[in-house]
Design an enzyme around this catalytic site. Sequence first.
Site, mmCIF file in Angstrom:
data_model
loop_
_atom_site.group_PDB
_atom_site.id
_atom_site.type_symbol
_atom_site.label_atom_id
_atom_site.label_comp_id
_atom_site.label_asym_id
_atom_site.label_seq_id
_atom_site.Cartn_x
_atom_site.Cartn_y
_atom_site.Cartn_z
ATOM 1 N N GLU A 69 4.144 -5.522 -6.723
ATOM 2 C CA GLU A 69 4.302 -4.413 -7.654
ATOM 3 C C GLU A 69 5.482 -4.637 -8.601
ATOM 4 O OE1 GLU A 69 2.581 -0.356 -5.940
ATOM 5 O OE2 GLU A 69 4.749 -0.283 -6.076
ATOM 6 N N HIS A 112 -5.974 -20.990 12.422
ATOM 7 C CA HIS A 112 -7.362 -21.186 12.858
ATOM 8 C C HIS A 112 -8.349 -20.502 11.922
ATOM 9 C CE1 HIS A 112 -6.114 -22.971 16.742
ATOM 10 N NE2 HIS A 112 -5.002 -22.342 16.408
ATOM 11 N N LYS A 148 -6.408 5.350 -10.582
ATOM 12 C CA LYS A 148 -6.302 6.803 -10.351
ATOM 13 C C LYS A 148 -7.033 7.566 -11.452
ATOM 14 C CE LYS A 148 -1.772 6.465 -8.156
ATOM 15 N NZ LYS A 148 -0.343 6.692 -8.299
HETATM 16 O O1 PA5 Z 1 6.173 1.620 -5.078
HETATM 17 C C1 PA5 Z 1 5.645 2.622 -5.497
HETATM 18 O O2 PA5 Z 1 6.215 3.335 -6.308
HETATM 19 C C2 PA5 Z 1 4.275 3.071 -5.009
HETATM 20 O O3 PA5 Z 1 3.665 2.168 -4.179
HETATM 21 C C3 PA5 Z 1 4.411 4.373 -4.277
HETATM 22 O O4 PA5 Z 1 5.291 4.186 -3.206
HETATM 23 C C4 PA5 Z 1 3.091 4.880 -3.755
HETATM 24 O O5 PA5 Z 1 2.156 4.936 -4.784
HETATM 25 C C5 PA5 Z 1 3.263 6.263 -3.156
HETATM 26 O O6 PA5 Z 1 3.771 7.133 -4.102
HETATM 27 P P1 PA5 Z 1 4.353 8.537 -3.718
HETATM 28 O O7 PA5 Z 1 5.492 8.338 -2.816
HETATM 29 O O8 PA5 Z 1 4.748 9.171 -5.024
HETATM 30 O O9 PA5 Z 1 3.243 9.318 -3.040
#
Ligand code: PA5
Length: 444
Positions: free
Chosen positions: A284, A305, A419
């Site tokens: 990310e 394996h 989303k």
């Molecule tokens: O790193 C990030 O920002 C995302 O992976 C969030 O952690 C994830 O989408 C969850 O978001 P939230 O804590 O707003 O529900």
Amino acid sequence: METIHVDVKNVLNTVSLDTINSLDAKAASAMEKLHNGTGAGNDFLGWLNLPSSTTAEVLDEIEQAAAVLRANCEYVVCIGIGGSYLGAKAVIEALSDSFAAYKPAKGPKVLFAGQNIGEDYLYELQSLLKDKKFGIIVISKSGTTTEPAIAFRILKEMLEKQAGKAEAAKLTIAITDAKKGALRTLATEEGYKTFVIPDNVGGRFSVLTPVGLLPIAVAGLDIKQLVAGAAAMETATATDDNIAITYAKTRNALYQAGKKIEILVNYNPKLHYVSEWWKQLYGESEGKEHKGIFPASVDNSTDLHSMGQWIQDGERSIFETVISVAKQQHETIIPTDDANLDGLNFLAGKHVDEVNKMAELGTTIAHVDGDVPNIHITIPALTEFWLGQLLYFFEKACGVSGYILGVNPFNQPGVEAYKRNMFALLDKPGYEAESKAIREKINK
Ligand code: PA5
């Protein structure tokens, strides 16, 4: 002195030390951006000094909240997704008995939900929790993420039916933004105990906030040692020349040399979720603007394996980063067998880990010979202190690496696309135009 080591000698067939060190100026600039807040995403640097600025009072408050759940629950369900669950899951799996789920325990068993939209998963979770004493930790920074919101809606209703509304409120803790979001509003209305995810800490960097620390404390682990370890690594990586910079420079040099995939390798099944956490952290943070190393992982020797063939002989676009745990927590010795039908008496009297270490070394040599460069990270033992060091090491290296790569390591614009489509397909109010457009696209 015991410490975490990063060894890059097994990449030198692919990139020379000079090539790695040609990134010195970029690494120095990355460190300057992090430490002085002059780079892209500088409003999300709260994680940088989190370990050293987390006070004993803050940790005491988290431990007290955990103690309430530990005293009153057989199960505690942590609801969250992405950065709101992977850190806790990684630490709990790494430091708990591998068979804890099947053994009697002093405290509650920690379960996870809201990290998927599995109907059967939620049904089966509810059937486990039926008539059991359980509590909920619901974690969402935005407070609006669909997966945890659905799971919370279901488990909240169940807990209220089983325990009554007032008791359910006592057994529910929300971790969210200080002021905004649906979860904050709900927590205020229901009177839940809450913890705050700081504005300047993104989800994937939040393991050392209550997001990670509360579930970890509920699991009976020592969060003070975890934070102490992270604080030691914060100090160790504040210098001009440190292991986070070495790792960041080396992986970028390999990427520039055409090694586009990094496989995080462990030889300890407890580290599976550390790899999952690491994949989110690096994926990310770096996968944007059509750039970025693809973070993958294997659990060895299990995956030798299944994936071993590809790694040894497939396309030469990969490098490996091995996390090696020097010392095990327990002893298991291979016995002598008089019949010796399996021919394994040559191993009799040896620790299982001695065999594992030779599997690791033999694999490393084979992969390096097969043109898979290998970065080797040694962690002295799987304890709270060393894991805290490892987590912070990877966070710091990620910030440096992202800036060397030339991206903003602290945003995640790409995660919104699915989303939007999902809401359009589900006819969410406000998405009318998107709903029409996506249906036209499907029907074309
Ligand atoms: O790193 C990030 O920002 C995302 O992976 C969030 O952690 C994830 O989408 C969850 O978001 P939230 O804590 O707003 O529900």
